[in-house]
Design a protein around this motif. Structure first.
Motif, PDB file in Angstrom:
ATOM      1  N   ARG A 101       0.830  -1.209   0.000  1.00 23.17           N
ATOM      2  CA  ARG A 101       0.000   0.000   0.000  1.00 23.17           C
ATOM      3  C   ARG A 101       0.863   1.258   0.000  1.00 23.17           C
ATOM      4  O   ARG A 101       0.632   2.179  -0.799  1.00 23.17           O
ATOM      5  N   ASP A 102       1.880   1.303   0.853  1.00 26.11           N
ATOM      6  CA  ASP A 102       2.743   2.482   0.910  1.00 26.11           C
ATOM      7  C   ASP A 102       3.532   2.651  -0.388  1.00 26.11           C
ATOM      8  O   ASP A 102       3.743   3.781  -0.861  1.00 26.11           O
TER       9      ASP A 102
ATOM     10  N   CYS B  23       2.596   1.673  -3.429  1.00 23.89           N
ATOM     11  CA  CYS B  23       1.683   2.153  -4.465  1.00 23.89           C
ATOM     12  C   CYS B  23       1.424   3.654  -4.304  1.00 23.89           C
ATOM     13  O   CYS B  23       1.387   4.405  -5.294  1.00 23.89           O
ATOM     14  N   ARG B  24       1.243   4.084  -3.077  1.00 22.98           N
ATOM     15  CA  ARG B  24       1.022   5.501  -2.836  1.00 22.98           C
ATOM     16  C   ARG B  24       2.229   6.330  -3.250  1.00 22.98           C
ATOM     17  O   ARG B  24       2.082   7.443  -3.781  1.00 22.98           O
TER      18      ARG B  24
ATOM     19  N   GLU C 235      -3.347   4.156  -7.647  1.00 28.54           N
ATOM     20  CA  GLU C 235      -4.518   4.040  -6.773  1.00 28.54           C
ATOM     21  C   GLU C 235      -4.595   2.653  -6.166  1.00 28.54           C
ATOM     22  O   GLU C 235      -4.495   1.636  -6.865  1.00 28.54           O
ATOM     23  N   TYR C 236      -4.806   2.611  -4.851  1.00 28.95           N
ATOM     24  CA  TYR C 236      -4.886   1.358  -4.096  1.00 28.95           C
ATOM     25  C   TYR C 236      -6.286   1.295  -3.493  1.00 28.95           C
ATOM     26  O   TYR C 236      -6.617   2.066  -2.593  1.00 28.95           O
TER      27      TYR C 236
END
Length: 345
Positions: A301-302, A304-305, A310-311
């Motif tokens: 998640r981190d 991708c950010r 977009e997650y």
């Protein structure tokens, strides 16, 4: 079943190194030993309860319990197919045949081939068998080309989605037997014998213990609940997410992340969905043991950010809502005479 390694230095390669350094690609034999033991106890215990209850309408709650057991066994077959439990393909294949074909009546070879193609091109309207327009329609292009039953169902498919899931258990069995006609299916003789053995044992148990009316009622409740459970396990993962076409050129990381959705809900959701609630992590690392997906999530998640990718993550009911709204929108042209009019429903 895992995708080939992208070139060194790609976005996915850098993420993969971080995940590997955290030890999350290592096997978890202890975790799977516990899980297999619990699922086996649930499966055997459900059939034992069926035998103890005997000729009674109290068998209907047992049918629901057995549906949960069947779904959990199916989730284990999924992990076997991805090589999460055993490095040996032969061991995984033998276990998959016993767990899939014999225990729940699902062709392991057919499903593995279908699921491999899904992982290679998730939510791609030309290549992903999970979004083929067999009955439900997943894109405007499919709606415009629909004929027959898909066109009829497509008009109100959002309303019909959950009722249709009650037939999914039966549909999987029918598809499994149909697959036996395909020369490309490996181990066809073993697959066929185990599927027949499952049907004979299942039907024999029902009609030996129960009179015909109760046996048929048990069959209907069990298969309906099994289908709904499976649908509620797999549908939140991709339905309502972008549907890709031949014009979409995405790298491996974006192809997997942008078409997938995670489902939040804590440990209970982990158990209920067999780890598939971490669908993004699972699609990026299909061979990762399900017990490691929770730990991989913050890393993915981190990352991708940091890339601006977009997650997607939401609760279970919200995921169903997104899927149903997508189905409703796709069916709009059919409700308006096929012209895709601008009226609001």
């Amino acid at each position: 079943m895992e995708a080939s390694r992208p070139q060194r230095g790609s976005d996915f390669a850098r993420l993969s190194r971080r995940v590997a350094e955290a030890g999350l690609l290592e096997r978890r034999p202890g975790s799977y030993a516990v899980r297999i033991g619990l699922v086996a106890t649930l499966f055997v215990g459900s059939w034992a309860a069926f035998a103890v209850v005997g000729d009674s309408w109290w068998q209907m709650p047992v049918a629901v319990l057995l549906a949960v057991a069947f779904a959990q066994v199916t989730l284990l077959a999924h992990d076997l197919a991805h090589g999460q439990i055993s490095r040996s393909r032969r061991t995984a294949r033998i276990a998959g045949l016993l767990v899939g074909n014999l225990a729940v009546g699902l062709s392991y070879g057919w499903w593995m081939d279908k699921h491999t193609r899904h992982h290679a091109n998730p939510n791609h309207e030309d290549h992903d068998p999970d979004v083929s327009p067999d009955i439900l329609l997943w894109s405007r292009k499919q709606a415009e080309a629909a004929r027959g039953l898909p066109r009829l169902v497509g008009r109100r498919q959002a309303w019909l989605f959950f009722p249709l899931l009650t037939l999914e258990g039966v549909n999987l069995k029918v598809s499994s037997f149909r697959a036996l006609r395909r020369p490309a299916l490996k181990n066809r003789l073993a697959e066929g014998l185990l599927l027949v053995a499952h049907v004979l044992a299942y039907a024999g148990a029902l009609f030996v213990v129960l009179p015909p009316a109760k046996a048929l009622a048990f069959l209907a409740v069990h298969q309906a609940c099994y289908g709904v459970y499976l649908g509620c396990t797999f549908a939140p993962n991709h339905k309502g997410m972008p549907v890709l076409t031949a014009q979409d050129e995405l790298d491996f990381l974006r192809r997997q992340v942008l078409t997938s959705r995670n489902v939040s809900g804590g440990r209970l959701m982990d158990v209920a969905l067999g780890g598939l609630n971490y669908q993004i992590e699972h699609h990026l690392f299909p061979g990762m043991p399900s017990a490691n997906l929770r730990r991989a999530q913050p890393i993915v998640r981190d990352y991708c950010r940091s890339l601006g990718v977009e997650y997607a993550e939401c609760g279970l009911f919200a995921s169903w809502g997104q899927a149903l709204r997508h189905l409703h929108e796709v069916g709009r042209p059919l409700r308006h005479g096929g012209g895709g009019g601008s009226r609001q429903d």
